[in-house]
Design a protein around this motif. Sequence first.
Motif, mmCIF file in Angstrom:
data_model
loop_
_atom_site.group_PDB
_atom_site.id
_atom_site.type_symbol
_atom_site.label_atom_id
_atom_site.label_comp_id
_atom_site.label_asym_id
_atom_site.label_seq_id
_atom_site.Cartn_x
_atom_site.Cartn_y
_atom_site.Cartn_z
ATOM 1 N N PHE A 284 -2.812 2.555 3.722
ATOM 2 C CA PHE A 284 -2.180 2.948 2.310
ATOM 3 C C PHE A 284 -2.335 1.933 1.514
ATOM 4 N N PHE A 285 -2.047 0.564 1.812
ATOM 5 C CA PHE A 285 -2.243 -0.284 0.828
ATOM 6 C C PHE A 285 -3.964 -0.837 0.671
ATOM 7 N N TYR A 286 -4.721 -0.699 1.711
ATOM 8 C CA TYR A 286 -6.230 -0.701 1.488
ATOM 9 C C TYR A 286 -6.599 0.236 0.369
ATOM 10 N N SER A 287 -6.263 1.559 0.511
ATOM 11 C CA SER A 287 -6.628 2.668 -0.642
ATOM 12 C C SER A 287 -6.004 2.250 -1.953
ATOM 13 N N THR A 288 -4.932 1.682 -1.761
ATOM 14 C CA THR A 288 -4.085 1.442 -3.197
ATOM 15 C C THR A 288 -4.772 0.465 -3.880
ATOM 16 N N TYR A 289 -5.007 -0.791 -3.425
ATOM 17 C CA TYR A 289 -5.436 -1.923 -3.965
ATOM 18 C C TYR A 289 -6.977 -2.288 -4.031
ATOM 19 N N THR A 290 -7.672 -1.200 -3.419
ATOM 20 C CA THR A 290 -9.208 -1.504 -3.576
ATOM 21 C C THR A 290 -9.767 -0.254 -4.512
ATOM 22 N N LYS A 291 -8.662 0.393 -5.376
ATOM 23 C CA LYS A 291 -9.424 1.442 -6.339
ATOM 24 C C LYS A 291 -9.688 0.373 -7.493
#
Length: 291
Positions: A284-291
């Motif tokens: 979740f954190f990866y998909s949130t902060y790599t957008k």
Amino acid sequence: MGAVQQVCPSPWRAGLLFPGCPGTRTALGVAAVRQPQTEMTWGRGRARRACRPQEELPNPRLSASASAQEPTGELKAPGTYQRHYRNVFHAFFTIGKVDGLAALQKGLAPALLYQFLMNGIRLGTYGLAESRGYLRTDEGIHSPIRSAAAGALAGVMGAYLGSPIYMVKTHLQAQAKSEIAVGHQYKHQIFPPQSWKVALAAAMVSGIAVVLAMTPFDVASTRLYNQPTDTHGKGLMYRGILDALLQTARKEGFFGMYKGIGASYFRLGPHTILSLFFWDQLRFFYSTYTK
């Protein structure tokens, strides 16, 4: 439309053909909640609304006195609203076609819990009063007045404790897609979307599933490792994992394969829960902060 006349229910409508079948009655309950005006028409301009049994297991009550609380056409004059369901059979067909066959069993879990609370407390309380002799006079004669009072008290207790579960069941059974929805649509959610609680709850359920699936193989592997061997290192008790499982189940019963399940849960459960929980959160954190 002519006057509506009350008629007595047939044995089929009273549910006499469905003893002890919660799944069937739940399907009837879904249709009943969504289709409040159950009418059978004989001729033009005449309709008879069948009176409904006061006890339905575990359906919503379909008595005429409850019609005002049912959703279709609520507080609207006849002819000013759309009717999605013409009768109970049409309701079955429409719900199954639009919402799917599984929608006919919506609310099954709270329906079973409702029956456990209501009937368990009602019958248990009355049975306790009878076994203690409260229904008989000092001369040992059965008292109809005491029986009626005990039955009323038991009924009140069962209805009071079962009412919250009944409300949840009704909310679930009334849920439908927008094209056939009637009344207020409650959208109950245990956890908010994208909440860490969802991942934690799912991981806890997964932990239980893992333990149930793995414990028999843990038992078999432990016994294979621990069995005595001959001079060539070949096991003397089991030929392999399948033989270990079969012998254990045959001689010790099904639950023999689940010996040590408590220890297995404390070993595999936290590992599964923490692994899946942190994996989900990291994604979740990866998909949130790599957008």
